[in-house]
Design a protein around this motif. Structure first.
Motif, PDB file in Angstrom:
ATOM      1  N   ALA A   1       6.110   9.063   2.020  1.00 32.55           N
ATOM      2  CA  ALA A   1       5.749   7.588   2.086  1.00 32.55           C
ATOM      3  C   ALA A   1       7.183   6.674   1.754  1.00 32.55           C
ATOM      4  O   ALA A   1       7.421   5.871   2.277  1.00 32.55           O
ATOM      5  CB  ALA A   1       4.516   7.221   1.287  1.00 32.55           C
TER       6      ALA A   1
ATOM      7  N   SER B   1       2.091   1.900  -3.294  1.00 34.77           N
ATOM      8  CA  SER B   1       0.953   2.408  -4.247  1.00 34.77           C
ATOM      9  C   SER B   1       0.748   3.887  -4.076  1.00 34.77           C
ATOM     10  O   SER B   1       0.653   4.687  -4.969  1.00 34.77           O
ATOM     11  CB  SER B   1      -0.484   1.590  -3.927  1.00 34.77           C
ATOM     12  N   PHE B   2       0.827   4.032  -2.817  1.00 32.20           N
ATOM     13  CA  PHE B   2       0.544   5.510  -2.383  1.00 32.20           C
ATOM     14  C   PHE B   2       1.765   6.420  -2.810  1.00 32.20           C
ATOM     15  O   PHE B   2       1.484   7.548  -3.342  1.00 32.20           O
ATOM     16  CB  PHE B   2       0.618   5.733  -0.704  1.00 32.20           C
ATOM     17  N   HIS B   3       3.064   5.907  -2.718  1.00 29.16           N
ATOM     18  CA  HIS B   3       4.071   6.868  -3.349  1.00 29.16           C
ATOM     19  C   HIS B   3       3.925   6.838  -4.828  1.00 29.16           C
ATOM     20  O   HIS B   3       4.242   7.830  -5.434  1.00 29.16           O
ATOM     21  CB  HIS B   3       5.326   5.696  -3.019  1.00 29.16           C
TER      22      HIS B   3
ATOM     23  N   SER C   1       0.858  -1.207  -0.130  1.00 26.11           N
ATOM     24  CA  SER C   1      -0.052   0.083   0.148  1.00 26.11           C
ATOM     25  C   SER C   1       0.907   1.184  -0.064  1.00 26.11           C
ATOM     26  O   SER C   1       0.383   2.243  -0.555  1.00 26.11           O
ATOM     27  CB  SER C   1      -0.860  -0.014   1.197  1.00 26.11           C
ATOM     28  N   LEU C   2       1.978   1.145   0.729  1.00 31.93           N
ATOM     29  CA  LEU C   2       2.798   2.333   0.760  1.00 31.93           C
ATOM     30  C   LEU C   2       3.456   2.448  -0.652  1.00 31.93           C
ATOM     31  O   LEU C   2       3.536   3.822  -1.068  1.00 31.93           O
ATOM     32  CB  LEU C   2       3.953   2.028   1.870  1.00 31.93           C
TER      33      LEU C   2
ATOM     34  N   ALA D   1       3.552  13.921  -0.410  1.00 28.64           N
ATOM     35  CA  ALA D   1       2.859  12.671   0.458  1.00 28.64           C
ATOM     36  C   ALA D   1       3.626  11.658  -0.187  1.00 28.64           C
ATOM     37  O   ALA D   1       3.865  10.716   0.546  1.00 28.64           O
ATOM     38  CB  ALA D   1       1.521  13.040  -0.074  1.00 28.64           C
ATOM     39  N   GLY D   2       3.655  11.771  -1.350  1.00 27.45           N
ATOM     40  CA  GLY D   2       4.336  10.448  -1.926  1.00 27.45           C
ATOM     41  C   GLY D   2       5.711  10.407  -1.395  1.00 27.45           C
ATOM     42  O   GLY D   2       6.130   9.128  -1.100  1.00 27.45           O
TER      43      GLY D   2
ATOM     44  N   HIS E   1       9.485   4.217   3.976  1.00 26.96           N
ATOM     45  CA  HIS E   1       9.447   2.942   3.646  1.00 26.96           C
ATOM     46  C   HIS E   1      11.302   2.522   3.296  1.00 26.96           C
ATOM     47  O   HIS E   1      11.586   1.505   3.801  1.00 26.96           O
ATOM     48  CB  HIS E   1       8.866   2.766   2.387  1.00 26.96           C
TER      49      HIS E   1
ATOM     50  N   LEU F   1       1.134   6.945  -6.371  1.00 24.67           N
ATOM     51  CA  LEU F   1       0.124   7.851  -7.150  1.00 24.67           C
ATOM     52  C   LEU F   1       0.506   9.292  -6.573  1.00 24.67           C
ATOM     53  O   LEU F   1       0.241  10.173  -7.388  1.00 24.67           O
ATOM     54  CB  LEU F   1      -1.332   7.418  -6.113  1.00 24.67           C
ATOM     55  N   GLY F   2       1.086   9.385  -5.308  1.00 22.59           N
ATOM     56  CA  GLY F   2       1.573  10.649  -5.125  1.00 22.59           C
ATOM     57  C   GLY F   2       2.572  11.443  -6.224  1.00 22.59           C
ATOM     58  O   GLY F   2       2.293  12.746  -6.574  1.00 22.59           O
TER      59      GLY F   2
END
Lengths: 228, 481
Positions: free
Chosen positions: B453, B391-393, B388-389, B449-450, B457, B395-396
């Motif tokens: 994250a 994916s979040f990275h 998820s981290l 944000a990206g 990580h 997308l951001g």
């Protein structure tokens, strides 16, 4: 020759080609440029450009403050509208920068071009604009640097208060003291004067004038600039 | 193509011939230097993004943080230097060390020399950023750091290159990945040294100094960062997908075309400036030619990965292919802006900055993220903790970099056309350009944000906190929902 030998030779070839075309050729073409001058009866006159060492300090302040991030010093040719905007009477050419160490051509135009800002004909507003400053002399430039919106309503330039100091008036007020609008005035008995850096910067701006005619730069636009 | 495929397959088998224990021995040997380079690169990424965000806010509110060391004119080159030399270049050095060792099948002794080089490199960048913020900068776009900073960086680079030269060992047919990565490293050394030294010595004068500076800065982008990104993609794509390279010979032809043309595009930012016309024409032509190897390389890699089942689930592949796509778009826009008719109006607007952001922040950076996602598990002995981290990275950083570059490009186009029209006053030009800057500011919220994250990580990975080794952390696909 091994495969990697061929590879490194090829790489060196690419580098030599790049350096030759993109650095050496311009150097060979523009390096021998010399100032233009007029010769009449053995008398040499109108030498341009001349190395101006008196504003070196101001130029250093200009670069150090990062003015070149928003102000160019390049007037583009007739294909652009620079000349009609009042930024110059002709396009700038390589000879204009002959004596400049690391010419400050600039990175973007978030502010107007300053190639000729020291010239009395320089303007950044349409000819008929009623808000156009009557003149942009040293006093105007100082005020503009201290608080840009005090002189240009729509200015997006940051203020440079660190090029000024507030000091107590002792005896006569300094001739360089800023003539500020009431809301910006310091308390009574105090005045705002430019620091040596501020003075040097304004002297440099006042020296910027690259409108001397040069044959390779094409025709000189008449002031006011010809409208289409 | 059969012959080609069998040839590339043969070279892959040969590379794979280096026993697994050999690979883990190489990873263990280079771990200290590669992880410290990545770690410092991530630090630079956050710092440069913070500085860029400050600059973006300043564009809208000129009075924001109005201290002398944070003047817009200083923050912008400091942010750009921290991003280009701090994040991109430091990460590229880490990738180069790892890729060259892996492809050579060995890691030379004395890896501490490379670590010392990495230390010097970072010290040089730090000196450069601090100097720029304190006002000791040069008015040379893209290489504003003072000479001293570049000298220290160059010495650091020399130490790293020395170690790489001892490690370097090529098979009979040098792999494309090695060609791009080694070519990039060699070019960075040459151009940083030649360019800065000639400027410092005043070997050329007047406007030629700016031409020389443009050549040096253009080399950093087009012949160091982008080639390392392409070389990394050439390493990762066949490995992750398990497919042989679509075409080796065509890839090699593109490599040479790339290195010939990319070395001649440096005049493009001077179009409309005080330089002879032939220079602008050479760059315009080479800018168009450059499209062939960039698009060709992207296609070669895409054709290699086509049909692979891991394409949608592998974090490194998602980042790499996004980066390659953006690099292609960026090169296309770069080629267009080099044309004389466009260059006149776009020069000095935000368009150039938008294209640069596209190439570096959207293109090369994403490929580098992809590389770090692949390399770190091999160095740390565990897998990434959370998909998820990742994916979040993704997308951001994908939305953030796209939005940021797009607003700069659109703003540049709008300002450029208004700037060329004498009927619109300069304040109208600015008003038009400024109406888009909110997008730039907003993009930094997404990017931060990206990036945060990713930084979190990465830190966990650096201290070996993650999933047990063995099964790679994969992204979930739509089908699983």
């Amino acid at each position: 020759m091994s495969r990697s030998g061929t590879y490194f030779t090829g790489l060196l070839g690419c580098f030599a080609l790049s350096f030759g075309v993109a650095v050496l050729a311009p150097h060979l073409q523009l390096g021998p440029l010399s100032p233009s001058f007029k010769e009449e009866d053995g008398q040499i006159s109108e030498i341009y450009p001349i190395a101006n060492t008196s504003v070196t300090a101001g130029r250093e302040v200009y670069v150090s403050q990062g003015c070149q991030a928003c102000h160019s010093q390049v007037v583009q040719g007739p294909e652009a509208a620079d000349i009609e905007r009042g930024w110059g009477v002709r396009r700038t050419v390589a000879r204009d920068y002959l004596f400049e160490e690391q010419p400050v051509v600039g990175a973007s135009r978030l502010g107007p071009d300053l190639t000729n800002v020291g010239s009395s004909t320089w303007r950044n507003e349409p000819e008929a604009d009623i808000h156009r400053p009557a003149k942009r002399d040293a006093a105007w430039q100082l005020l503009h640097l201290y608080h840009p919106t005090a002189v240009i309503d729509s200015s997006v330039m940051p203020a440079y208060p660190h090029l000024f100091q507030k000091r107590k008036v002792s005896g006569q007020p300094s001739p360089l003291a800023l003539n500020l609008p009431t809301k910006l005035e310091p308390e009574p008995g105090y005045e705002i004067v430019p620091t040596p850096d501020g003075k040097a910067l304004v002297a440099y701006l006042g020296s910027l004038d690259r409108s001397h005619p040069l044959k390779e730069a094409g025709a000189i636009a008449k002031a006011p600039a010809a409208k289409k | 193509m059969t012959e080609v495929a069998s040839h590339t397959a043969a070279s892959h088998t040969a590379e794979a011939g280096h026993a697994a224990e050999n690979r883990s021995a190489i990873d263990a040997a280079v771990r200290p230097v590669v992880v410290s380079l990545f770690l410092s690169a991530v630090g630079w990424l956050l710092l440069s993004s913070l500085l860029s965000a400050i600059a973006a806010v300043k564009l809208q509110w000129p009075g924001f943080l109005n201290y002398s060391f944070l003047t817009y004119g200083r923050v912008v080159p400091a942010a750009d230097g921290a991003f280009t030399f701090g994040w991109c270049s430091t990460a590229c050095l880490g990738v180069a060390i790892w890729v060259v060792s892996r492809l050579s099948g060995r890691a030379a002794p004395g890896v501490k020399i490379a670590s010392f080089g990495a230390f010097l490199w970072n010290g040089g960048v730090l000196l450069g950023v601090v100097s720029v913020l304190l006002g000791r900068l040069r008015p040379l776009n893209g290489i504003e750091f003072p000479f001293g900073a570049f000298l220290i960086m160059f010495l650091g680079l020399c130490a790293i290159v020395m170690w790489l030269a001892i490690t370097f060992r090529s098979e009979e047919q040098m792999s494309l990945s090695m060609m791009f990565v080694v070519g990039g490293v060699a070019w960075l050394g040459w151009s940083l040294f030649t360019g800065n030294l000639l400027i410092e010595l005043n070997a050329v004068r007047g406007i030629v100094q700016q031409i020389l500076a443009a050549w040096t800065a253009s080399g950093v982008l087009w012949l160091w960062i982008v080639p390392v990104a392409l070389g990394t993609a050439y390493f990762l794509v066949p490995k992750v997908t398990g497919s042989p390279l679509f075409s080796g010979p065509i890839g090699r032809a593109f490599f040479w075309l790339y290195f010939i043309t990319a070395g001649l595009v440096s005049f493009s930012r001077l179009s409309g400036g005080p330089v002879p016309l032939w220079m602008v024409s050479v760059s315009a032509a080479c800018g168009i030619l450059l499209l062939v190897p960039v698009l060709g390389t992207a296609y070669n890699l895409l054709a290699t990965a086509r049909g692979s089942s891991v394409l949608g689930t592998s974090p490194s592949m998602r980042f790499v292919f996004f980066g390659l796509g953006i690099l292609s778009v960026g090169t296309l826009l770069f080629a267009v802006s080099g044309l004389r008719s466009f260059g006149y109006s776009l020069h000095f607007t935000m368009f150039d900055f938008g294209v640069r952001a596209l190439l570096l922040q959207g293109g090369a950076t994403m490929v580098l993220f992809g590389a770090i996602y692949y390399i770190m598990p091999r160095l740390s002995g565990c897998e990434w903790l959370s998909s998820s981290l990742v994916s979040f990275h993704f997308l951001g950083s994908a939305y953030g970099s796209s939005l940021g570059s797009a607003t700069l490009i659109v703003s540049g186009l709008a300002a450029g056309s208004a700037l060329g029209d004498p009927e619109s006053s300069f304040s109208q030009v600015l008003e038009l350009a400024y109406s888009y800057y909110w997008g730039r500011t907003l993009s930094y919220i997404l990017l931060f944000a990206g990036y945060l994250a990713f930084a979190l990580h990465f830190l966990l990975m650096a201290v070996r906190i993650g999933q047990p080794a063995g099964e790679a952390t994969l992204l979930r696909t739509q089908n699983e929902h």
